[in-house]
Write an enzyme that holds these catalytic residues in place. Structure first.
Site, PDB file in Angstrom:
ATOM      1  N   ASP A 299       0.848  -1.196   0.000  1.00  0.00           N
ATOM      2  CA  ASP A 299       0.000   0.000   0.000  1.00  0.00           C
ATOM      3  C   ASP A 299       0.889   1.255   0.000  1.00  0.00           C
ATOM      4  O   ASP A 299       1.786   1.372   0.838  1.00  0.00           O
ATOM      5  CB  ASP A 299      -0.861  -0.066   1.280  1.00  0.00           C
ATOM      6  CG  ASP A 299      -1.980   0.941   1.303  1.00  0.00           C
ATOM      7  OD1 ASP A 299      -2.429   1.365   0.225  1.00  0.00           O
ATOM      8  OD2 ASP A 299      -2.421   1.295   2.417  1.00  0.00           O
ATOM      9  N   HIS A 300       0.660   2.158  -0.917  1.00  0.00           N
ATOM     10  CA  HIS A 300       1.429   3.418  -1.010  1.00  0.00           C
ATOM     11  C   HIS A 300       2.945   3.184  -1.009  1.00  0.00           C
ATOM     12  O   HIS A 300       3.680   3.779  -0.212  1.00  0.00           O
ATOM     13  CB  HIS A 300       1.048   4.383   0.132  1.00  0.00           C
ATOM     14  CG  HIS A 300      -0.375   4.834   0.048  1.00  0.00           C
ATOM     15  ND1 HIS A 300      -0.815   5.787  -0.835  1.00  0.00           N
ATOM     16  CD2 HIS A 300      -1.474   4.428   0.727  1.00  0.00           C
ATOM     17  CE1 HIS A 300      -2.120   5.964  -0.694  1.00  0.00           C
ATOM     18  NE2 HIS A 300      -2.549   5.141   0.239  1.00  0.00           N
TER      19      HIS A 300
ATOM     20  N   GLU B 103      -1.111   5.917  -8.482  1.00  0.00           N
ATOM     21  CA  GLU B 103      -2.038   6.950  -7.981  1.00  0.00           C
ATOM     22  C   GLU B 103      -1.849   8.235  -8.771  1.00  0.00           C
ATOM     23  O   GLU B 103      -0.731   8.674  -9.022  1.00  0.00           O
ATOM     24  CB  GLU B 103      -1.797   7.206  -6.490  1.00  0.00           C
ATOM     25  CG  GLU B 103      -2.693   8.320  -5.927  1.00  0.00           C
ATOM     26  CD  GLU B 103      -2.605   8.473  -4.408  1.00  0.00           C
ATOM     27  OE1 GLU B 103      -2.462   7.441  -3.708  1.00  0.00           O
ATOM     28  OE2 GLU B 103      -2.672   9.624  -3.935  1.00  0.00           O
TER      29      GLU B 103
ATOM     30  N   HIS C   9      -7.667   9.840   3.771  1.00  0.00           N
ATOM     31  CA  HIS C   9      -7.314   8.810   4.754  1.00  0.00           C
ATOM     32  C   HIS C   9      -7.655   9.262   6.164  1.00  0.00           C
ATOM     33  O   HIS C   9      -7.443  10.421   6.513  1.00  0.00           O
ATOM     34  CB  HIS C   9      -5.810   8.526   4.692  1.00  0.00           C
ATOM     35  CG  HIS C   9      -5.355   7.929   3.400  1.00  0.00           C
ATOM     36  ND1 HIS C   9      -4.630   8.628   2.476  1.00  0.00           N
ATOM     37  CD2 HIS C   9      -5.538   6.692   2.884  1.00  0.00           C
ATOM     38  CE1 HIS C   9      -4.367   7.837   1.444  1.00  0.00           C
ATOM     39  NE2 HIS C   9      -4.912   6.657   1.663  1.00  0.00           N
TER      40      HIS C   9
ATOM     41  N   GLY D  47      -9.067   5.710   1.292  1.00  0.00           N
ATOM     42  CA  GLY D  47      -9.757   6.513   2.316  1.00  0.00           C
ATOM     43  C   GLY D  47     -11.242   6.190   2.393  1.00  0.00           C
ATOM     44  O   GLY D  47     -12.068   7.084   2.569  1.00  0.00           O
TER      45      GLY D  47
ATOM     46  N   SER E 260     -12.972   4.320   4.603  1.00  0.00           N
ATOM     47  CA  SER E 260     -13.624   4.225   5.919  1.00  0.00           C
ATOM     48  C   SER E 260     -14.445   5.485   6.142  1.00  0.00           C
ATOM     49  O   SER E 260     -13.952   6.591   5.898  1.00  0.00           O
ATOM     50  CB  SER E 260     -12.575   4.163   7.032  1.00  0.00           C
ATOM     51  OG  SER E 260     -11.815   2.993   6.931  1.00  0.00           O
TER      52      SER E 260
ATOM     53  N   ASN F 280     -10.192   0.477  -0.401  1.00  0.00           N
ATOM     54  CA  ASN F 280      -9.250   0.382   0.720  1.00  0.00           C
ATOM     55  C   ASN F 280      -9.893   0.804   2.039  1.00  0.00           C
ATOM     56  O   ASN F 280     -10.455   1.902   2.139  1.00  0.00           O
ATOM     57  CB  ASN F 280      -8.059   1.318   0.479  1.00  0.00           C
ATOM     58  CG  ASN F 280      -7.156   0.832  -0.628  1.00  0.00           C
ATOM     59  OD1 ASN F 280      -7.479  -0.103  -1.351  1.00  0.00           O
ATOM     60  ND2 ASN F 280      -6.004   1.456  -0.749  1.00  0.00           N
TER      61      ASN F 280
HETATM   62  P1  13P Z   1      -8.822   4.613   5.524  1.00  0.00           P
HETATM   63  O1  13P Z   1      -7.907   4.402   6.674  1.00  0.00           O
HETATM   64  O2  13P Z   1      -9.367   6.005   5.482  1.00  0.00           O
HETATM   65  O3  13P Z   1      -9.871   3.562   5.429  1.00  0.00           O
HETATM   66  O4  13P Z   1      -7.940   4.499   4.183  1.00  0.00           O
HETATM   67  C1  13P Z   1      -7.258   3.314   3.904  1.00  0.00           C
HETATM   68  C2  13P Z   1      -6.416   3.442   2.686  1.00  0.00           C
HETATM   69  O5  13P Z   1      -6.715   4.153   1.749  1.00  0.00           O
HETATM   70  C3  13P Z   1      -5.175   2.654   2.644  1.00  0.00           C
HETATM   71  O6  13P Z   1      -4.447   2.887   1.473  1.00  0.00           O
HETATM   72  O1  G3H Z   2      -2.774   4.523   3.609  1.00  0.00           O
HETATM   73  C1  G3H Z   2      -2.749   4.761   4.781  1.00  0.00           C
HETATM   74  C2  G3H Z   2      -3.062   3.733   5.806  1.00  0.00           C
HETATM   75  O2  G3H Z   2      -4.431   3.765   6.134  1.00  0.00           O
HETATM   76  C3  G3H Z   2      -2.351   3.966   7.084  1.00  0.00           C
HETATM   77  O3  G3H Z   2      -1.030   4.034   6.934  1.00  0.00           O
HETATM   78  O4  G3H Z   2      -0.244   2.321   8.558  1.00  0.00           O
HETATM   79  O5  G3H Z   2       1.305   3.982   7.498  1.00  0.00           O
HETATM   80  O6  G3H Z   2      -0.346   4.695   9.268  1.00  0.00           O
HETATM   81  P1  G3H Z   2      -0.001   3.749   8.160  1.00  0.00           P
HETATM   82 ZN    ZN Z   3      -4.518   4.869   0.762  1.00  0.00          ZN
END
Ligand code: 13P
Ligand code: G3H
Ligand code: ZN
Length: 284
Positions: A82-83, A134, A180, A209, A211, A230
């Site tokens: 992720d990212h 992205e 997020h 993001g 949630s 996500n």
């Molecule tokens: P949330 O924490 O807002 O659900 O976002 C998760 C996310 O986008 C992880 O890449």
């Molecule tokens: O994309 C972001 C995740 O929700 C949270 O990232 O685990 O690095 O805080 P993190």
């Molecule tokens: Zn994200």
């Protein structure tokens, strides 16, 4: 079963018009909760490791925990970065056993984002690993940006078309009004923009993001082409709220398993709800 690629899961979701949940795996209990929820819903599922998760648990631990969970599962499970921060991290994750990676070049100029995304694809595709990119900036709810400023960061549909044409990426995360973390008010999604992107771009789209986004907005986003959703914050909330509840109820409890066990179960419940909302129940 062995880990599968995100590409495989999203191709099927695209044909059938649902979205696959991508849930952030931060510790053993959450890994177990994600796979239990997916099994109970008979749903394909993506477990993803963020930068925070990798530095907290360690890359090898995350990979091994998710690989074991997938091996024991009878539903398809993918392991996704992720990212991702750049080429080197992507290489480390692929070597470790990830079946999908995100390279997030959204903070870089367009041509640089395209160039690195292409390098990542050139390395990942021959070994069967799928790539998410992205475009636009999703950011965090804590970033304190004004709505107008946030809109300026939304994904430009023409740019999305150009980006996909140039890179040939497997799936694309877009900025259409989500952020997020926990929302202060109710997020407003730019569905017209999503529609325009969808008309110009013929690959599965990803919503970050997610949630705290109202259920109706999620359903509409899926109708308009979102195929990977996500979720992290909602799991954290469910997990930690349950820990707090147990500790308040039994202040003398010193067995972590008696606190983490109910928290894990609370995570299972919220993940099952999301899977049903995304339409992926019964699609394993
Ligand atoms: P949330 O924490 O807002 O659900 O976002 C998760 C996310 O986008 C992880 O890449
Ligand atoms: O994309 C972001 C995740 O929700 C949270 O990232 O685990 O690095 O805080 P993190
Ligand atoms: Zn994200």
């Amino acid at each position: 079963m062995p880990l599968v690629s995100v590409h495989e899961l999203l191709s099927k979701a695209e044909q059938k018009g649902y979205a696959v949940g991508a849930f952030n795996a931060n510790n053993m209990e959450i890994v177990q909760a994600i796979v239990t929820a997916a099994e109970e819903e008979r749903a394909p599922v993506i477990m993803q490791a963020s930068q925070g998760a990798i530095s907290y648990a360690g890359l090898e631990y995350i990979t091994q925990m998710v690989t074991i969970a997938a091996r024991q599962a009878t539903v398809p499970v993918a392991l996704h970065l992720d990212h991702g921060t750049g080429f080197d991290q992507v290489v480390r994750c692929i070597r470790s056993g990830f079946t999908s990676v995100m390279y997030d070049g959204s903070k870089h100029p367009l041509e640089e984002n395209i160039a690195v995304t292409k390098q990542v694809i050139a390395m990942a595709r021959p070994v069967g690993v799928s790539v998410e990119a992205e475009l636009g900036k999703i950011g965090g709810t804590e970033d304190n940006v004004h709505v107008d400023e946030r809109e300026a960061m939304f994904t430009d549909p023409e740019e999305a078309r150009y980006f996909v044409e140039q890179t040939g990426v497997d799936c694309l995360a877009i900025a259409i009004g989500t952020a997020h973390g926990r929302y202060k008010g109710e997020p407003k999604l730019d569905f017209d923009r999503l529609k325009k992107i969808r008309d110009l771009v013929n690959i599965p789209l990803v919503l970050h993001g997610s949630s705290g986004v109202p259920d109706d907005a999620i359903r509409q986003a899926i109708q308009l082409g979102i195929r990977k959703i996500n979720i992290d914050t909602n799991i954290r909330e469910a997990f930690v709220n349950e820990m707090r509840r147990v500790i308040a109820e039994k202040p003398d409890e010193i067995d972590p398993r008696k606190i983490l066990g109910p928290a894990r179960q609370a995570a299972v419940e919220i993940i099952r709800e999301k899977i049903r909302l995304f339409g992926s129940s019964g699609q394993a």
